[in-house]
Design an enzyme around this catalytic site. Structure first.
Site, mmCIF file in Angstrom:
data_model
loop_
_atom_site.group_PDB
_atom_site.id
_atom_site.type_symbol
_atom_site.label_atom_id
_atom_site.label_comp_id
_atom_site.label_asym_id
_atom_site.label_seq_id
_atom_site.Cartn_x
_atom_site.Cartn_y
_atom_site.Cartn_z
ATOM 1 N N GLY A 1 0.802 -1.211 0.000
ATOM 2 C CA GLY A 1 0.000 0.000 0.000
ATOM 3 C C GLY A 1 0.837 1.264 0.000
ATOM 4 O O GLY A 1 1.885 1.337 -0.640
ATOM 5 N N ASP B 1 3.189 5.432 -11.680
ATOM 6 C CA ASP B 1 2.681 6.546 -12.481
ATOM 7 C C ASP B 1 1.168 6.641 -12.380
ATOM 8 O O ASP B 1 0.603 7.737 -12.343
ATOM 9 C CB ASP B 1 3.087 6.366 -13.945
ATOM 10 C CG ASP B 1 4.591 6.396 -14.135
ATOM 11 O OD1 ASP B 1 5.275 7.046 -13.321
ATOM 12 O OD2 ASP B 1 5.076 5.764 -15.089
#
Length: 303
Positions: free
Chosen positions: A224, A251
């Protein structure tokens, strides 16, 4: 609603798949080769645009076949290309990527990306509420000029310092939100870090980069995201998915976060949204083509 402006790289990704990565000096048999639109800047712009934010990409392409193909693809993703220039004297940027067991190795050849200039970014008109995003696949002097202009306009700046290379305090001082993985955090803080480390180690390292209201986000893959906001650590748990290709996941996170902040979403909720978007991205091959739509993320968050 604010707008997202991404100053960054545009590449054609040449992706070879194999059962495993070769050792130094070794040749292994591949399974397939694919050509995917990519480049960190372009990936982040596509993620933002597909998630509903008005998004402008600032960068350069070569005047070659790859450049023409990439321009067609990104225009079809609703990315504004008015500030993407064709550059005759150099080839379009390329990334040579090997994918094995969902992990990747990447060699980037900058090409036209190395010529993105301060003049390219100072032509942009930003306003308060806009989000200015960049990464390290274009010259740092260009990023510095872009962020100075953004700060003067009251826009929020997001830096993704990847690939990991040193940079000065003068650039860091212009950054509102710093998004990086454990490798990049380790390099910038001269700390040996692994993605399996206790969160306290990341907090300790990231604290050295926090100044004033700056937000630090450390992306940790399947674990995470860890974020430092107002000096407090927040952990957004990873989502259990079967990863196919992690290229572009970071990205996707950056672009998704930018899109949500442009929409006025509070930072913690925006982080959860970006984490969910990235979990969809890794289940598909390719970088830019794997970016999810707003409907896909909304469906995931509703489950």
């Amino acid at each position: 609603m604010g707008r997202v402006f991404v100053a960054g790289s545009i590449n054609m990704d040449v992706v070879a798949t194999a059962d495993r990565h070769p050792k130094v000096g070794e040749t292994v048999a591949g399974q397939a080769v694919h050509y995917f639109p990519g480049g960190k800047g372009a990936n982040q712009a596509v993620a933002s645009a597909k998630l509903g934010a008005p998004t402008t990409l600032i960068g350069r392409l070569g005047s070659d076949a790859f450049g023409q193909q990439l321009r067609t693809f990104f225009a079809a993703q609703a990315v504004d290309l008015a500030h993407v220039k064709d550059t005759a004297e150099v080839h379009t940027g390329m990334a040579i990527i090997t994918v094995a067991d969902a992990d990747n190795t990447i060699v980037v050849v900058p090409g036209a990306n190395a010529l993105v200039s301060s003049e390219d970014v100072t032509a942009i008109v930003l306003a308060k509420g806009d989000i200015a995003v960049s990464q390290f696949e274009i010259p740092q002097a260009t990023i510095h000029a872009f962020f100075r202009r953004a700060r003067a306009a009251g826009a929020t700046t997001i830096l993704n310092p990847a690939p990991a290379i040193p940079f000065g305090k003068d650039l860091l001082d212009l950054v509102d939100i710093l998004i990086l993985n454990e490798t990049e955090l380790g390099l910038l803080t001269h700390t040996e870090l692994r993605d399996s480390d206790d969160p306290a180690r990341f907090v300790a390292a990231a604290s050295g980069l926090q100044d004033g209201d700056r937000i630090i986000c450390v992306t940790l893959g399947k674990r995470g995201v860890l974020a430092l906001i107002d000096g407090q650590a927040t952990v957004i748990a990873g989502r259990a998915v079967k990863a196919v290709d992690t290229t572009g996941a970071g990205d996707c996170f950056v672009g998704a976060l930018a899109s949500q902040l442009a929409n006025g979403t509070a930072i913690r909720r925006a982080l959860e949204y970006a984490n969910a978007a990235a979990s969809i991205c890794v289940q598909r091959m390719g970088a830019a083509p794997s970016m999810p739509t707003a409907a896909e993320v909304a469906a995931l968050l509703s489950t």
